[in-house]
Design a protein around this motif. Structure first.
Motif, mmCIF file in Angstrom:
data_model
loop_
_atom_site.group_PDB
_atom_site.id
_atom_site.type_symbol
_atom_site.label_atom_id
_atom_site.label_comp_id
_atom_site.label_asym_id
_atom_site.label_seq_id
_atom_site.Cartn_x
_atom_site.Cartn_y
_atom_site.Cartn_z
ATOM 1 N N GLU A 136 78.702 76.719 118.919
ATOM 2 C CA GLU A 136 79.605 76.003 118.223
ATOM 3 C C GLU A 136 80.065 77.071 117.202
ATOM 4 N N SER A 137 79.318 77.942 116.720
ATOM 5 C CA SER A 137 79.634 79.219 116.091
ATOM 6 C C SER A 137 80.810 80.075 116.674
ATOM 7 N N GLU A 138 80.622 80.427 118.085
ATOM 8 C CA GLU A 138 81.640 81.058 118.763
ATOM 9 C C GLU A 138 82.887 80.371 118.747
ATOM 10 N N LEU A 139 82.785 79.176 118.883
ATOM 11 C CA LEU A 139 84.062 78.416 119.031
ATOM 12 C C LEU A 139 84.893 78.354 117.607
ATOM 13 N N ARG A 140 83.909 78.283 116.602
ATOM 14 C CA ARG A 140 84.800 78.325 115.214
ATOM 15 C C ARG A 140 85.390 79.674 115.068
ATOM 16 N N TYR A 141 84.946 80.860 115.538
ATOM 17 C CA TYR A 141 85.266 82.160 115.392
ATOM 18 C C TYR A 141 86.526 82.151 116.223
ATOM 19 N N MET A 142 86.523 81.738 117.318
ATOM 20 C CA MET A 142 87.519 81.701 118.423
ATOM 21 C C MET A 142 88.850 81.022 117.613
ATOM 22 N N MET A 143 88.582 79.937 117.030
ATOM 23 C CA MET A 143 89.769 79.018 116.182
ATOM 24 C C MET A 143 90.148 79.748 115.077
ATOM 25 N N ASP A 144 89.185 80.450 114.529
ATOM 26 C CA ASP A 144 89.832 81.292 113.324
ATOM 27 C C ASP A 144 90.714 82.417 113.602
ATOM 28 N N ASP A 145 90.228 82.948 114.625
ATOM 29 C CA ASP A 145 90.948 84.109 115.381
ATOM 30 C C ASP A 145 92.261 83.830 115.803
ATOM 31 N N PRO A 175 74.785 97.406 106.665
ATOM 32 C CA PRO A 175 76.404 97.282 106.490
ATOM 33 C C PRO A 175 77.069 98.277 107.375
ATOM 34 N N SER A 176 76.520 99.430 106.909
ATOM 35 C CA SER A 176 77.456 100.617 107.100
ATOM 36 C C SER A 176 77.801 100.782 108.746
ATOM 37 N N LYS A 177 76.404 100.501 109.519
ATOM 38 C CA LYS A 177 76.712 100.504 110.971
ATOM 39 C C LYS A 177 77.552 99.286 111.433
ATOM 40 N N CYS A 178 77.493 98.214 110.825
ATOM 41 C CA CYS A 178 78.172 97.097 111.375
ATOM 42 C C CYS A 178 79.591 96.842 110.951
ATOM 43 N N CYS A 179 79.910 97.580 109.675
ATOM 44 C CA CYS A 179 81.255 97.550 109.367
ATOM 45 C C CYS A 179 81.803 98.747 108.832
ATOM 46 N N GLN A 180 81.775 99.772 109.734
ATOM 47 C CA GLN A 180 82.038 101.022 109.307
ATOM 48 C C GLN A 180 83.634 100.966 108.958
ATOM 49 N N ARG A 181 84.511 100.203 109.606
ATOM 50 C CA ARG A 181 85.800 100.365 109.147
ATOM 51 C C ARG A 181 86.134 99.807 107.625
ATOM 52 N N HIS A 182 85.176 99.119 107.101
ATOM 53 C CA HIS A 182 85.560 98.546 105.843
ATOM 54 C C HIS A 182 84.303 99.040 104.803
ATOM 55 N N SER A 183 84.240 100.208 104.695
ATOM 56 C CA SER A 183 83.126 100.874 103.823
ATOM 57 C C SER A 183 83.561 100.696 102.350
ATOM 58 N N ARG A 216 90.968 89.731 110.074
ATOM 59 C CA ARG A 216 90.505 89.440 111.401
ATOM 60 C C ARG A 216 89.495 90.602 111.842
ATOM 61 N N ASP A 217 89.799 91.736 111.170
ATOM 62 C CA ASP A 217 88.855 92.859 111.563
ATOM 63 C C ASP A 217 87.427 92.359 111.085
ATOM 64 N N PHE A 218 87.495 91.812 109.817
ATOM 65 C CA PHE A 218 85.984 91.244 109.545
ATOM 66 C C PHE A 218 85.677 89.977 110.251
ATOM 67 N N LEU A 219 86.365 89.308 110.663
ATOM 68 C CA LEU A 219 85.852 88.278 111.839
ATOM 69 C C LEU A 219 85.379 88.959 113.180
ATOM 70 N N VAL A 220 86.064 89.982 113.481
ATOM 71 C CA VAL A 220 85.569 90.662 114.707
ATOM 72 C C VAL A 220 84.188 91.319 114.344
ATOM 73 N N ASP A 221 84.040 91.752 113.387
ATOM 74 C CA ASP A 221 82.983 92.453 112.931
ATOM 75 C C ASP A 221 81.754 91.459 112.692
ATOM 76 N N ASP A 222 81.889 90.206 112.179
ATOM 77 C CA ASP A 222 81.136 89.134 112.046
ATOM 78 C C ASP A 222 80.713 88.667 113.386
ATOM 79 N N VAL A 223 81.510 88.608 114.371
ATOM 80 C CA VAL A 223 81.173 88.092 115.562
ATOM 81 C C VAL A 223 80.233 88.909 116.364
#
Length: 127
Positions: free
Chosen positions: A20-29, A102-110, A76-83
């Motif tokens: 369900e969570s994956e489907l929500r991410y897909m819908m948001d994307d 957080p630095s390992k998971c979302c390096q693009r958004h430090s 969208r980048d945050f969403l992809v990182d979240d997934v």
């Protein structure tokens, strides 16, 4: 009810919640991609106008569209990182989440402020 059945139902529930969570991410994307495409089309119309025929409002709208697109792309980048974080959390389990800083998971958004990914592991904020 046997213990095996309870474990099986628990596992099925866990898989369904994850799906369900994956489907929500897909819908948001999909929604974000649609909005980005719409804004890009508007921007293309403005860019197609010769510079000498653009009004001050056209130039301002052009800048606003670029900013809106940029914001949606970051979202969208945050969403992809979240997934990705959810995938890692599921793969390794929350017991091993301490290595997921957080630095390992979302390096693009430090510099983007509080990472959305921390909502899954609030205790990682101090890490």
């Amino acid at each position: 009810m046997p213990l095996y059945s309870l474990r099986m139902f628990s596992r099925i529930r866990e898989v369904l919640v994850r799906r369900e969570s994956e489907l929500r991410y897909m819908m948001d994307d999909i929604q974000l991609c649609k909005e980005i495409s719409r804004l890009k089309k508007e921007l293309q119309k403005l860019i197609a106008l010769p510079e000498n025929k653009k009004s001050k409002e056209d130039k301002q709208q052009e800048e606003e569209l670029v900013q809106q697109i940029h914001k949606l792309v970051e979202t969208r980048d945050f969403l992809v990182d979240d997934v990705e974080f959810e995938r890692l959390r599921y793969t390794y389990g929350s017991k091993h989440a301490s290595f997921l800083s957080p630095s390992k998971c979302c390096q693009r958004h430090s510099t983007a402020g509080v990472c959305i990914l921390l909502t899954f592991f609030p205790e990682a904020r101090g890490a």
